[in-house]
Design a protein around this motif. Sequence first.
Motif, PDB file in Angstrom:
ATOM      1  N   VAL A 129      46.131  42.152  32.382  1.00 27.82           N
ATOM      2  CA  VAL A 129      45.505  41.179  33.290  1.00 27.82           C
ATOM      3  C   VAL A 129      45.410  41.827  34.658  1.00 27.82           C
ATOM      4  N   SER A 130      44.211  41.795  35.226  1.00 31.46           N
ATOM      5  CA  SER A 130      44.063  42.454  36.524  1.00 31.46           C
ATOM      6  C   SER A 130      43.065  41.735  37.421  1.00 31.46           C
ATOM      7  N   GLY A 131      43.385  41.725  38.700  1.00 29.91           N
ATOM      8  CA  GLY A 131      42.463  41.221  39.724  1.00 29.91           C
ATOM      9  C   GLY A 131      42.414  42.241  40.854  1.00 29.91           C
ATOM     10  N   LEU A 132      41.240  42.433  41.441  1.00 34.72           N
ATOM     11  CA  LEU A 132      41.086  43.448  42.481  1.00 34.72           C
ATOM     12  C   LEU A 132      40.823  42.819  43.847  1.00 34.72           C
ATOM     13  N   ILE A 183      36.887  41.324  49.350  1.00 36.58           N
ATOM     14  CA  ILE A 183      36.370  40.601  48.193  1.00 36.58           C
ATOM     15  C   ILE A 183      37.507  40.484  47.187  1.00 36.58           C
ATOM     16  N   VAL A 184      37.976  39.271  46.963  1.00 35.74           N
ATOM     17  CA  VAL A 184      39.119  39.076  46.068  1.00 35.74           C
ATOM     18  C   VAL A 184      38.616  38.559  44.728  1.00 35.74           C
ATOM     19  N   SER A 185      38.955  39.263  43.666  1.00 38.56           N
ATOM     20  CA  SER A 185      38.499  38.803  42.340  1.00 38.56           C
ATOM     21  C   SER A 185      39.559  37.939  41.683  1.00 38.56           C
ATOM     22  N   GLU A 186      39.124  37.127  40.736  1.00 42.04           N
ATOM     23  CA  GLU A 186      40.049  36.388  39.882  1.00 42.04           C
ATOM     24  C   GLU A 186      40.721  37.396  38.939  1.00 42.04           C
ATOM     25  N   PRO A 187      41.865  37.033  38.359  1.00 39.41           N
ATOM     26  CA  PRO A 187      42.499  37.970  37.407  1.00 39.41           C
ATOM     27  C   PRO A 187      41.758  37.978  36.073  1.00 39.41           C
ATOM     28  N   ASP A 188      40.480  38.286  36.103  1.00 45.38           N
ATOM     29  CA  ASP A 188      39.626  38.213  34.913  1.00 45.38           C
ATOM     30  C   ASP A 188      39.402  39.564  34.252  1.00 45.38           C
ATOM     31  N   THR A 246      52.217  43.737  39.601  1.00 44.05           N
ATOM     32  CA  THR A 246      52.432  44.736  40.641  1.00 44.05           C
ATOM     33  C   THR A 246      51.077  44.993  41.283  1.00 44.05           C
ATOM     34  N   GLU A 247      51.090  45.569  42.475  1.00 43.03           N
ATOM     35  CA  GLU A 247      49.845  45.787  43.206  1.00 43.03           C
ATOM     36  C   GLU A 247      49.784  47.233  43.679  1.00 43.03           C
ATOM     37  N   ILE A 248      48.806  47.981  43.202  1.00 41.46           N
ATOM     38  CA  ILE A 248      48.642  49.369  43.652  1.00 41.46           C
ATOM     39  C   ILE A 248      47.679  49.351  44.835  1.00 41.46           C
TER      40      ILE A 248
HETATM   41  P1  ADP Z   1      48.056  38.645  47.794  1.00 41.63           P
HETATM   42  O1  ADP Z   1      48.015  39.971  47.107  1.00 41.63           O
HETATM   43  O2  ADP Z   1      47.576  38.780  49.182  1.00 41.63           O
HETATM   44  O3  ADP Z   1      49.358  37.979  47.655  1.00 41.63           O
HETATM   45  P2  ADP Z   1      46.724  36.772  45.906  1.00 41.63           P
HETATM   46  O4  ADP Z   1      47.915  36.026  45.480  1.00 41.63           O
HETATM   47  O5  ADP Z   1      45.540  35.952  46.275  1.00 41.63           O
HETATM   48  O6  ADP Z   1      46.943  37.712  47.155  1.00 41.63           O
HETATM   49  O7  ADP Z   1      46.304  37.716  44.700  1.00 41.63           O
HETATM   50  C1  ADP Z   1      45.642  38.876  44.897  1.00 41.63           C
HETATM   51  C2  ADP Z   1      45.011  39.409  43.622  1.00 41.63           C
HETATM   52  O8  ADP Z   1      45.916  39.452  42.555  1.00 41.63           O
HETATM   53  C3  ADP Z   1      43.797  38.636  43.130  1.00 41.63           C
HETATM   54  O9  ADP Z   1      42.759  39.545  42.918  1.00 41.63           O
HETATM   55  C4  ADP Z   1      44.271  38.023  41.837  1.00 41.63           C
HETATM   56  O10 ADP Z   1      43.214  37.942  40.910  1.00 41.63           O
HETATM   57  C5  ADP Z   1      45.320  38.997  41.366  1.00 41.63           C
HETATM   58  N1  ADP Z   1      46.354  38.402  40.532  1.00 41.63           N
HETATM   59  C6  ADP Z   1      47.005  37.260  40.745  1.00 41.63           C
HETATM   60  N2  ADP Z   1      47.936  37.048  39.779  1.00 41.63           N
HETATM   61  C7  ADP Z   1      47.849  38.107  38.928  1.00 41.63           C
HETATM   62  C8  ADP Z   1      48.561  38.488  37.743  1.00 41.63           C
HETATM   63  N3  ADP Z   1      49.538  37.747  37.244  1.00 41.63           N
HETATM   64  N4  ADP Z   1      48.201  39.636  37.162  1.00 41.63           N
HETATM   65  C9  ADP Z   1      47.245  40.404  37.656  1.00 41.63           C
HETATM   66  N5  ADP Z   1      46.547  40.108  38.768  1.00 41.63           N
HETATM   67  C10 ADP Z   1      46.845  38.970  39.402  1.00 41.63           C
END
Ligand code: ADP
Length: 470
Positions: free
Chosen positions: A6-9, A148-153, A206-208
């Motif tokens: 699952v990933s969102g950018l 541009i924030v994507s959904e975790p789609d 996690t966020e890279i």
């Molecule tokens: P922030 O990183 O500033 O805390 P958000 O909570 O809005 O911001 O989420 C940022 C990004 O993480 C979005 O692109 C979202 O789609 C993605 N995201 C949120 N939850 C998950 C998850 N469980 N797995 C993968 N990506 C996710």
Amino acid sequence: MKYRLVSGLETHVELATATKIFCGCTTAFGGEPNTHCCPVCTGQPGALPVLNKKVVEYAIRAGLATHCTINTTTHLDRKNYCYPDLPKAYQISQFDKPLCEHGYVELESGKRIGITRIHIEEDAGKLVHESGYTFVDYNRGGVPLIEIVSEPDISSPEEAKEYVEKLQLIIRYIGVSDCKMQEGSMRCDVNISVMPEGAAQFGTRTEIKNMNSISYIEKAMAYEYSRQIEVIEGGGKIVQATLRYDERTGETSVMRTKEDAQDYRYFPEPDILTVVIPEEKVEEIRASLPELPTDKLHRYIDELHINPATAKLLYKYKRVCDFAEEAISLGAGVKNTVNLIVGTLYSKLVTEEDKEKFALPVSAEEMAKLVKLADGSKINITLAQKTLSAMAEEGKPVSHYIKEEDLQGVDEGQLESICRQAVEANPAAVADFKAGKEKAIFALYGFVKKATQGKADIKKADEIIKRLIK
Ligand code: ADP
Ligand code: MG
Ligand code: ZN
């Protein structure tokens, strides 16, 4: 067990406005350090920001092109954090009311990757680490960005690649940014989690941070996917963290975990008025959008009947498309136009950037003239290719290369008599051809070409020769 990725950018894009978001300083890339600056973008006490209208307009363009709704009443917020690249100790951004919301980008498969929001903000300066010191260059500080924030789609590295490429293409098309990842005008934070197939809840992510190449995004995602599965299978738990990707080792490492996540203490920016955008303005921007890349691709295939492989070589480069479409509108045939572009002009436009710029000295008018000669069999394709190649190098008109007398071509009677000579002069080739060696006929083509100095239409000659030797 099988795991789903699952990933969102979160994608930052520098807008191609001439000046910065809150002052009149230039946004030009590079320059001597700290020369594109003023009291506003270096955060001097008492300096007041003024919102650049163009930034709002460009962000709306991006929003409309990705099917977002536009919040016509919005405001900016302060995101507080203390770091030397940000002299005010806060970044002006948007928090609870982004300019654009609820859009999507459609992939080739038809799957839509949701866009949660697009907001405007200022870029920070750049820290340069050199010989044991850290220097700061504020030239980039205050350059306008959209995030541009994507959904975790997104569910695979391939989908992430396609999403980023599509986004890049759309934004370039609408003229809002050049999206050069290697120069940092487009960069992505990649959020990743895994969950067992069929599970109802997302896993911990996690966020890279700050990825600046599509292939690194793919590699980092694949690495992080396997790493997370390994942790879970080993009985461990994923810790929410910000990671950095090491391009050399291909591995991710922890920058900070959630425990030391900052609290930005967002609050409304008091120095900038509420932004109110008239509905008419939004409609005006919508009407000014060009045909978007996917629509163009489909129109090329379905309506212009360009074969899909060729259409895919063309649609990404808006200037190339504009050129082709103009030549076609001037009467040039579609097939010869696109084949000459892809076959001949592209050999002069080697890099992506060359095609992007399309700076050849050939006008659509001259292209149309040339293609029309080929369409009408006044010249054969080989001569058309040669001529176009010379035109692209020398910038001279068609008439410089092809004279009236060349256009006489070779009349039917003449061609018939030359073909007859070809048959008589090559008895062995004729016998071979009759015995089933199809390639033997090339010897006869060669004779005809030579006898007519390349002016003959070989397709016609082929018909005549085959008739003669039947
Ligand atoms: P922030 O990183 O500033 O805390 P958000 O909570 O809005 O911001 O989420 C940022 C990004 O993480 C979005 O692109 C979202 O789609 C993605 N995201 C949120 N939850 C998950 C998850 N469980 N797995 C993968 N990506 C996710
Ligand atoms: Mg984030
Ligand atoms: Zn400035």
